[in-house]
Design an enzyme around this catalytic site. Structure first.
Site, PDB file in Angstrom:
ATOM      1  N   TYR A  74       0.814  -1.219   0.000  1.00 11.02           N
ATOM      2  CA  TYR A  74       0.000   0.000   0.000  1.00 11.02           C
ATOM      3  C   TYR A  74       0.852   1.276   0.000  1.00 11.02           C
ATOM      4  O   TYR A  74       0.330   2.379  -0.181  1.00 11.02           O
ATOM      5  CB  TYR A  74      -0.940   0.039   1.208  1.00 11.02           C
ATOM      6  N   ARG A 295     -16.834   9.405   8.328  1.00 13.83           N
ATOM      7  CA  ARG A 295     -17.112   7.990   8.045  1.00 13.83           C
ATOM      8  C   ARG A 295     -16.317   7.066   8.966  1.00 13.83           C
ATOM      9  O   ARG A 295     -16.805   6.021   9.374  1.00 13.83           O
ATOM     10  CB  ARG A 295     -16.841   7.674   6.571  1.00 13.83           C
TER      11      ARG A 295
END
Length: 342
Positions: A74, A295
């Site tokens: 990542y 979120r």
């Protein structure tokens, strides 16, 4: 008899997850360790902008998250590590409060590359150990610096995959204290059985990280894993990005589902919170990815309500048995995991 055993395992998973709270939401692993049932995924497509991951991990720790799912692939493990270390130095958390999962990528699926790959992750994080290290996909590619190697004609450069030899190298990393628990990702039943039946097996996989959500509930794989004390960790528990290169776009967006939204109205929750609560009530760990503060906060607020048994069954009935994450570009690899039923 097997059916009764499964029902008992299922009931026990349900019981143990109903009492979880924002401050105490770890579930046991078969090796004596434990894993927080919700974590923050740190993968981004497209790649996150600099410092975005660092800020997201800090926010998540402040909101109560203690589980972070990352990978060297990542390219942001250094930011995850920096945020964790900063929160430790502030006295907000201790190292043992945090659960970090790192991953062994396809170009390192060779016994001699396993420990160096794990040590590289530890150098990025600047931590002494990871809590969980998993084989990211069961398909080996040509080893080297290029994480997605192809030849001059654009063909993928695959290599033979010896999962048992790789597992033995991972066991040595656990013995060396570099990792607490070992697991796998994207493994089908046959590939799990290869490890479980390995001669001289020292540590069995404690988790299998796979796609799992109301449109792809994984009933057969979940049952198999529960019978072998393997916890399912759900990636893309709310669906995923719509990148056509590796995502199947035939399945509709999960969060627009009518049932999830109507249950959301009933409990004053969002469709996302209903989808996450559904999985944790089945004993499935969820790792929703977000870099958005609201979120991140919202995804964690799933411990103040419970779905009824009937509602869980209704959500299970939404299963379309269609993957979002199909990885079609690698479907000719000899160890491509998704040709099997489960």
């Amino acid at each position: 008899m097997v059916q009764n055993l499964y029902q008992k395992v299922e009931a026990s998973a349900l019981c143990s997850t109903m009492n979880l709270s924002a401050t105490n939401h770890r579930i046991p692993l078969s090796d004596g360790n434990s894993i927080p049932i919700i974590g923050l995924g740190t993968y981004a497509d497209p790649k996150p902008v600099p410092r975005e991951t660092y800020m997201a991990v800090k926010m998540a720790i402040d909101e109560g998250y203690r589980h972070f799912d990352g990978a060297y692939l990542y390219q942001n493990e250094h930011e995850v590590g920096e945020a964790i270390r900063e929160k430790i130095s502030e006295g907000k958390i201790k190292r043992e409060d945090i659960f970090y999962c790192g991953k062994l990528w396809a170009t390192d699926l060779f016994p001699e590359r396993v420990r160096p790959a794990l040590e590289r992750t530890l150098q990025c994080l600047k931590l002494d150990y990871v809590d969980l290290y998993i084989i990211e996909i069961p398909m080996a590619f040509k080893p080297g610096e290029d994480t997605h190697p192809r030849d001059e004609n654009g063909q993928w450069l695959y290599r033979e995959t010896d999962l048992c030899a790789i597992w033995k190298a991972l066991e040595a990393c656990k013995d060396a204290g570099l990792v607490k628990s070992l697991g796998v990702s994207n493994f089908n039943r046959r590939q799990l059985e290869l490890i479980l039946n390995k001669p001289g097996l020292k540590y069995k996989p404690v988790i299998n990280q796979v796609e799992c959500h109301p449109y792809f509930t994984q009933p057969k794989l979940l049952k198999f894993c529960q019978q072998h004390d393997i916890v399912i960790v759900a990636y893309s528990p709310l669906g995923t990005c719509r990148n056509p290169m590796w995502v199947n776009l035939s399945s509709p967006p999960l969060l627009k589902d009518e049932l999830l939204n109507s249950l959301g109205k009933k409990y004053n929750k969002t469709a996302a919170q209903i989808g996450l609560r559904f999985n944790i009530q089945r004993g499935v760990v969820v790792i929703p990815k977000s870099f958005n503060h609201e979120r991140i906060k919202e995804n964690f607020q799933i411990f103040d309500f419970s779905l009824t048994e009937e509602e869980v069954k209704d959500i299970e009935a939404l299963n379309k048995n269609i993957r979002f994450v199909l990885l079609p570009m690698w479907n000719n690899h000899p160890e491509y995991p998704f040709h099997d039923e489960y």
